[in-house]
Structure formats: C-alpha cells, structure tokens
Design a protein around this motif. Structure first.
Motif, mmCIF file in Angstrom:
data_model
loop_
_atom_site.group_PDB
_atom_site.id
_atom_site.type_symbol
_atom_site.label_atom_id
_atom_site.label_comp_id
_atom_site.label_asym_id
_atom_site.label_seq_id
_atom_site.Cartn_x
_atom_site.Cartn_y
_atom_site.Cartn_z
ATOM 1 N N ALA A 158 0.820 -1.207 0.000
ATOM 2 C CA ALA A 158 0.000 0.000 0.000
ATOM 3 C C ALA A 158 0.857 1.262 0.000
ATOM 4 O O ALA A 158 1.839 1.363 0.739
ATOM 5 N N ILE A 159 0.473 2.204 -0.854
ATOM 6 C CA ILE A 159 1.059 3.545 -0.864
ATOM 7 C C ILE A 159 -0.105 4.528 -0.944
ATOM 8 O O ILE A 159 -1.187 4.173 -1.383
ATOM 9 N N ASN A 160 0.120 5.758 -0.504
ATOM 10 C CA ASN A 160 -1.003 6.699 -0.440
ATOM 11 C C ASN A 160 -1.449 7.203 -1.798
ATOM 12 O O ASN A 160 -2.625 7.514 -2.006
ATOM 13 N N THR A 161 -0.515 7.296 -2.754
ATOM 14 C CA THR A 161 -0.848 7.760 -4.103
ATOM 15 C C THR A 161 -0.010 6.998 -5.115
ATOM 16 O O THR A 161 1.220 6.949 -4.992
ATOM 17 N N LEU A 162 -0.659 6.396 -6.098
ATOM 18 C CA LEU A 162 0.078 5.687 -7.144
ATOM 19 C C LEU A 162 0.839 6.669 -8.019
ATOM 20 O O LEU A 162 0.430 7.815 -8.187
ATOM 21 N N LYS A 163 1.967 6.225 -8.545
ATOM 22 C CA LYS A 163 2.782 7.030 -9.456
ATOM 23 C C LYS A 163 3.192 8.365 -8.830
ATOM 24 O O LYS A 163 3.028 9.419 -9.421
ATOM 25 N N ASN A 164 3.701 8.277 -7.609
ATOM 26 C CA ASN A 164 4.162 9.490 -6.944
ATOM 27 C C ASN A 164 5.361 9.142 -6.077
ATOM 28 O O ASN A 164 5.939 8.065 -6.207
ATOM 29 N N GLU A 220 5.746 5.634 -4.282
ATOM 30 C CA GLU A 220 5.978 4.495 -5.181
ATOM 31 C C GLU A 220 7.431 4.480 -5.638
ATOM 32 O O GLU A 220 8.085 3.429 -5.646
ATOM 33 N N GLU A 222 -3.427 1.678 -3.873
ATOM 34 C CA GLU A 222 -3.582 3.007 -3.276
ATOM 35 C C GLU A 222 -4.486 2.944 -2.052
ATOM 36 O O GLU A 222 -5.590 2.414 -2.112
#
Length: 324
Positions: free
Chosen positions: A151-157, A160, A181
């Motif tokens: 899990a990450i808070n925002t994809l492609k940021n 990541e 996300e």
C-alpha cells in the motif's frame, strides 16, 4: 528491472492540465489582501499533518508578523487539491511533495518552489516514514515483496518511487510489486487484517503500526537519497513575478520557522495538537521529520532521475527552474 512506460499518465495529466487551464488572467494577481496595521494576509493551502508544524509555530512566534505577513491557513486532504488551488490563485502559497511539483511542472502547470518543507532524517530505521509489515509476517526484506500487495497513499508518486528504490536496493524487481492506493490512516488496519502485505507509512500511522508490533523492513525515503528533501512550499510563477517582495518575506519567515521547529521538537509536537486530531500521547511516540532551512538539491535530482525512470514524467523536470 525498471522500465519507463511510453504512455502518458492520463489521470495525472488531466488533473494538472485542468489546473493550468483553470487559471484566469487575473487569478494570480491577488496578493491576499492587507489587514489592519499594514500587515498583509496571504492564504496558504496545507495538509493537516505533522510536516507543516513549522508554519503554525512560526505564526505563533511572530516570525511572519515581523515580516509584515499574516498567514490564513486552508487545509486540504492532499496536494492534488493544493496544486491547482495555487495555480488558479485560490492560495498564494501551498505545501506539496517534490515529486508532485515536478509532475506539475512537466505538465505545464505554472508553479515553483519558494521554501523548504521537510526532509527525511537520513537514518535508516529511524525515519518519519517506513516500509512496514505486521508482527507475524514472514517478509524480512523488500526483495520479498515481489508478487506481494504493497500500500502507498498515491500511485505514481513519491512513495511508489521510494518503495521501488528499496526493492531494487535489496536485489528485487520492483516491477513485480503489486502497488495499491490506500490512505495512510487506513494502512494500519489493512496491514493487521492481511488485506495488504506491506505498507509505506508516515507518521502517525507508523506509530500506530509499531504499537501493534509491526516491523520496519526498510526506510524508502532514505534509500532514495541521504537526507532527501521530501516536500516544499510553493507558489505560482505569476504570483512570484508580480509579488517578489511578498515571496521574499514568506521565504525569510519560513526559514526562521523551520530552524525554530527543528531545534524545538517539543514545541513542534504541541502545536500539532492545535490543528489536527492526533492525541498528545500519540504525538509523543511520533518520529518527527527534519526541518532544514535549505533544500538538499542533489537529493531532489536523485529523486527526479528515479521518477523519470519510473515513467512519472513525460520529460525530465527542470530542477533548477523549479527550485528557489
């Protein structure tokens, strides 16, 4: 192995293109107004997190008033709302992670950084951000995240890019990681339930995971670059050109605020309770970020190179043009 997708990040492009188009001819000309006594009020878009404590602390200590400024804070859930708000003139200044600012720049959004925000502690295992697994997980290394759900808070940021850096450093293939996300506040429960295998958390979610016995398997922001500059305060290029004296005053007061917060961590923790719902007893266990007055430019270049390899930008960002 890293690969750079040839396709454009459509969702991100639409967001930031819309932000650029949303700026009217007079949108950035507003300087926020002037209140009694000749003190100028400027609007600042912030995320209600520990990271922005220096601005609240600086306002309380009178650093901005000394420069003839009064800050009017507006909170948002993330930079996705703050960047277009600054670009359109809704806010004179805003707070955002560096990757989001570089994405904005490469999509033609007229913004530029004006002051440092936060930095990693630079200490693996003792950063304000961490890649974590639950207590009984068999995962010991980021290499073992291949095929796993992270899990990450925002994809492609930025997060990541950071997790990919940790996986690569450990000898794994980041392209085999299944990124999902999820809001930071949702990560502890999702990790505990087994919905995800690992989470890239920041404080206070990190303290929450640790309280349940969760383990740190990497410090991704540290793996990107030593003492990485993670986020900065920014304005629109139009506002900077039309109000250089206000920008300089904001820069000077912010630098003083950052230095004060960095050397007075207890006061920084206390001020956080005035603008968030984080309990004081939780804040006592939180690992604070560093608040250096100056950005670490070489670390931002390292972040830019990794992000470009990951396909976050349609062209290499101009770091020198973006930074103050």
């Amino acid at each position: 192995m890293r690969r750079r997708p040839l396709i454009r990040l459509a969702a991100v492009s639409v967001l930031f293109t819309a932000a650029a188009c949303g700026s009217s001819d007079g949108g950035d000309s507003s300087d926020g107004g002037t209140s009694s006594g000749g003190v100028r009020t400027v609007k600042v878009g912030l995320i209600p997190i520990v990271d922005v404590a220096p601005l609240y602390l600086g306002q309380k200590q009178g650093f901005f008033e000394k420069q003839g400024l009064k800050l009017e804070f507006t909170t948002a859930q993330g930079g996705a709302a703050i960047v277009p708000g600054v670009a359109s003139g809704q806010f004179q200044f805003g707070f955002s992670n560096v990757t989001s600012l570089m994405v904005a720049q490469t999509n033609g959004v007229p913004v530029e950084a004006v002051a440092n925000g936060i930095a990693s502690t630079g200490i693996a295992g003792k950063d304000f951000s961490a890649l974590m697994v639950k207590k009984d997980s068999a995962i010991k290394s980021p290499k073992e995240l291949e095929g796993k759900k992270v899990a990450i808070n925002t994809l492609k940021n930025i997060n990541e890019t950071a997790v990919r850096a940790s996986v690569s450093k450990a000898g794994g293939d980041p392209d085999k990681v299944r990124f999902v996300e999820l809001g930071f506040e949702q990560m502890p429960a999702a990790l505990d339930s087994g919905e995800i295998d690992a989470a890239q958390v920041v404080e206070p979610a990190q303290a929450a995971v640790k309280s349940g016995g969760g383990r740190v398997i990497a410090s991704p922001l540290v793996d990107v670059a030593p003492k990485l500059t993670v986020a900065m305060y920014f304005t629109s290029t139009r506002y900077a050109k039309q109000n250089p004296e206000v920008v300089k005053k904001f820069q000077d007061a912010t630098a003083e605020s950052l230095a004060y917060a960095d050397s007075h961590p207890d006061e920084a923790r206390r001020i956080v309770t005035t603008y968030t719902t984080i309990p004081a007893n939780v804040l006592a266990r939180v690992t604070l970020p560093r608040w250096p007055a100056e950005a670490n430019r070489s670390s931002i270049v390292d972040l830019m190179k990794l992000g470009y390899e990951d396909g976050l930008f349609k062209s290499p960002p101009d770091v020198e043009k973006l930074l103050p």
